[in-house]
Design a protein around this motif. Structure first.
Motif, PDB file in Angstrom:
ATOM      1  N   VAL A 157       0.835  -1.252   0.053  1.00  0.00           N
ATOM      2  CA  VAL A 157       0.355   0.069   0.150  1.00  0.00           C
ATOM      3  C   VAL A 157       1.282   1.003  -0.299  1.00  0.00           C
ATOM      4  N   ALA A 158       1.683   1.443   0.930  1.00  0.00           N
ATOM      5  CA  ALA A 158       2.727   2.239   0.590  1.00  0.00           C
ATOM      6  C   ALA A 158       3.748   2.227  -0.390  1.00  0.00           C
ATOM      7  N   ALA A 159       3.891   1.568  -1.109  1.00  0.00           N
ATOM      8  CA  ALA A 159       4.609   1.682  -2.471  1.00  0.00           C
ATOM      9  C   ALA A 159       3.654   2.290  -4.011  1.00  0.00           C
ATOM     10  N   ASP A 160       2.787   1.829  -3.727  1.00  0.00           N
ATOM     11  CA  ASP A 160       1.711   2.016  -4.618  1.00  0.00           C
ATOM     12  C   ASP A 160       0.963   3.937  -4.382  1.00  0.00           C
ATOM     13  N   ALA A 161       1.016   3.580  -2.930  1.00  0.00           N
ATOM     14  CA  ALA A 161      -0.127   5.889  -2.560  1.00  0.00           C
ATOM     15  C   ALA A 161       1.793   6.248  -3.475  1.00  0.00           C
ATOM     16  N   LEU A 166       3.191  10.908  -6.216  1.00  0.00           N
ATOM     17  CA  LEU A 166       4.005  11.378  -6.849  1.00  0.00           C
ATOM     18  C   LEU A 166       4.364  11.991  -8.355  1.00  0.00           C
ATOM     19  N   PRO A 167       4.629  10.598  -8.915  1.00  0.00           N
ATOM     20  CA  PRO A 167       4.890  10.848 -10.673  1.00  0.00           C
ATOM     21  C   PRO A 167       4.413  11.566 -11.218  1.00  0.00           C
ATOM     22  N   SER A 209      15.928  13.589 -12.449  1.00  0.00           N
ATOM     23  CA  SER A 209      16.636  12.320 -11.042  1.00  0.00           C
ATOM     24  C   SER A 209      15.829  11.814 -10.180  1.00  0.00           C
ATOM     25  N   LEU A 210      14.246  12.738  -9.640  1.00  0.00           N
ATOM     26  CA  LEU A 210      13.739  12.873  -8.294  1.00  0.00           C
ATOM     27  C   LEU A 210      12.359  12.053  -9.326  1.00  0.00           C
ATOM     28  N   ARG A 211      12.215  11.711 -10.345  1.00  0.00           N
ATOM     29  CA  ARG A 211      11.346  10.945 -10.873  1.00  0.00           C
ATOM     30  C   ARG A 211      11.617   9.465 -10.721  1.00  0.00           C
ATOM     31  N   GLU A 212      12.590   9.168 -11.055  1.00  0.00           N
ATOM     32  CA  GLU A 212      13.647   8.168 -11.418  1.00  0.00           C
ATOM     33  C   GLU A 212      14.000   7.201  -9.722  1.00  0.00           C
ATOM     34  N   GLN A 213      14.284   7.646  -8.584  1.00  0.00           N
ATOM     35  CA  GLN A 213      14.526   7.815  -7.548  1.00  0.00           C
ATOM     36  C   GLN A 213      12.836   7.082  -7.115  1.00  0.00           C
ATOM     37  N   ASP A 237       5.890  11.197   0.725  1.00  0.00           N
ATOM     38  CA  ASP A 237       6.986  12.436   1.424  1.00  0.00           C
ATOM     39  C   ASP A 237       7.353  13.872   0.223  1.00  0.00           C
ATOM     40  N   THR A 238       6.602  14.943   0.421  1.00  0.00           N
ATOM     41  CA  THR A 238       6.919  15.851  -0.796  1.00  0.00           C
ATOM     42  C   THR A 238       7.688  16.613  -0.656  1.00  0.00           C
ATOM     43  N   THR A 239       8.237  16.149  -0.081  1.00  0.00           N
ATOM     44  CA  THR A 239       9.815  17.537   0.694  1.00  0.00           C
ATOM     45  C   THR A 239      10.330  18.270  -0.296  1.00  0.00           C
TER      46      THR A 239
END
Length: 439
Positions: A157-161, A166-167, A209-213, A237-239
């Motif tokens: 659930v965490a990964a799916d959220a 974010l992407p 880089s952020l999208r790849e991570q 976490d959208t920091t």
């Protein structure tokens, strides 16, 4: 399966039937949950993703846990099916049947065989003993399945959220970034030539880089909720994303300022020339006034008037050059600085004129006061009084002579006021400690 004796009293038929009903309901609930986990979009994405970091580590453990979950569930299903078969032999179960059912339903009668790899990777098997099989009671087996299910679902659930949030937001921000880059290029804001252009390049690299991570390690961008034990308790976490969004907004404001400069640059340059011209005229007036004060007022210190600053005129010429060559990104900050400096210069010129002409203003006030009292005397029919005429003429000679001593002239005006007050029967004009009038 050999019967070694039940762990405790032998269950009667009613207890057996109630236990079978409860275990059947648990079996349906567990099966529904496992099928939902198997079909969960996040789990399917995790299976096909090229993972890194903490997500890779946790998915290896979760994948092993899910495999073990199905092994546990199959063993649980077999044990439940065996118990139902024993119960269905007779309408009224014999003691031997009840003893066997008691052992099956209460004792450690379930053997689970599994690979050593799955057992070692599963995070809840007490450090992974590497055993090829384990024995459980049905109650213990249900607890173990609940534990494995909760940890596996939490990870999925965490990964799916994170992947759901974010992407897409990064892609939207990247699209806005591209529009901003095109607009920046149109007004001359380019990398190496303007700080905003350098910022756009940095934001582009950071978002890529952020999208790849995020794609490869979503759990690195997951904040678990404090005190929450529910699966998936937390938020993305959208920091890092928020920081770049703010940076892009700052760049957009800078480019908007450049666009505004392009639209009204000529009008602003005209206003600047006008303000500086007024400041020059005011300083010229102050210099003339200073010469007049020095000639007409005695014993007075008059401040020196400086000339117009040539640096502002040079900067104004530079601004006009930027406009001719459409260098809006350079013109924008220069105009803002010049506008403030020009206003400051005009204020300084006005203050200088006020300071220089202060003695003339004092003389004008004394002249006005003297004439006002003369008019008052005339209204009361005392215009021909020789004493008042003498006092008036003395004050007037001092105020209309050059150079004029203001302190002596003021005392003469006060003496005339006092004489008028005495003749009219009015109270004397009050004086301060230096003998000067406070009116």
């Amino acid at each position: 399966m050999g019967v070694t004796g039940p762990p405790g009293p032998v269950m009667d038929r009613d207890e057996v039937d109630r236990a079978l009903a409860r275990l059947g309901a648990e079996h349906e609930a567990i099966e529904t949950s496992l099928l939902a986990l198997q079909d969960h979009a996040g789990r399917r994405l995790l299976e096909g993703a090229d993972l890194t970091g903490v997500t890779k580590e946790r998915w290896e453990a979760a994948d092993a846990s899910i495999t073990l979950l199905w092994a546990y569930f199959d063993a649980y299903s077999d044990a439940l099916r065996s118990a139902r078969e024993i119960r269905s032999r007779r309408r009224w179960s014999s003691r031997e049947d009840l003893v066997e059912l008691s052992e099956l339903l209460r004792g450690e009668s379930v053997t689970v065989a599994g690979s050593a790899t799955a057992t070692a990777n599963a995070p809840t098997l007490h450090g992974g003993s590497g055993k090829l099989s384990e024995r459980f009671s049905l109650v213990t087996l249900v607890e173990r399945m609940n534990e494995l299910y909760a940890t596996s679902l939490d990870m999925v659930v965490a990964a799916d959220a994170v992947w759901s949030a974010l992407p897409a937001r990064i892609d939207l921000l990247s699209a806005e970034l591209q529009r901003t880059r095109r607009l920046a290029h149109s007004v001359g804001v380019r990398p190496g030539e303007h700080p905003a252009g350098d910022d756009l390049e940095r934001i582009t690299r950071t978002l890529t880089s952020l999208r790849e991570q995020v794609i490869s390690d979503p759990l690195a961008f997951w904040q678990r909720a404090q005190g929450s034990s529910a699966p998936g308790g937390g938020r993305p976490d959208t920091t890092a994303y928020d920081r770049e969004a703010r940076a892009l907004e700052d760049v957009r404001r800078e480019i908007d300022a450049v666009l505004t400069v392009r639209q009204d640059a000529e009008a602003r340059l005209v206003r600047l020339r006008d303000v500086l011209s007024r400041a020059d005229r005011t300083l010229a007036e102050a210099r003339l006034a200073r010469g007049e004060v020095l000639a007409k007022i005695a014993a007075t210190e008059v401040p020196v008037v400086s000339g117009p600053p040539t640096a502002l005129q040079e900067q104004l010429a530079t601004a006009a050059e930027y406009r001719r060559h459409a260098q809006w990104h350079r013109l924008s900050p220069l105009l803002e600085s010049l506008e403030q400096k020009a206003e400051d210069e005009l204020l300084r010129a006005r203050e200088s004129l006020t300071a220089v002409t202060a003695p003339l203003a004092v003389r004008a006030e004394l002249r006005g006061r003297l004439d006002a009292y003369k008019a008052k005397v005339a209204r009361h029919g005392l215009a021909e009084d020789p004493f008042l005429i003498e006092r008036y003429d003395a004050a007037r000679r001092m105020l209309w002579s050059a150079p004029c001593d203001l302190r002596v002239a003021e005392q003469a005006v006060l003496r005339y006021q006092h004489a008028v007050a005495e003749l009219l029967g009015a109270p004397r004009v009050p004086q301060d400690r230096r003998g000067e009038s406070t009116s």
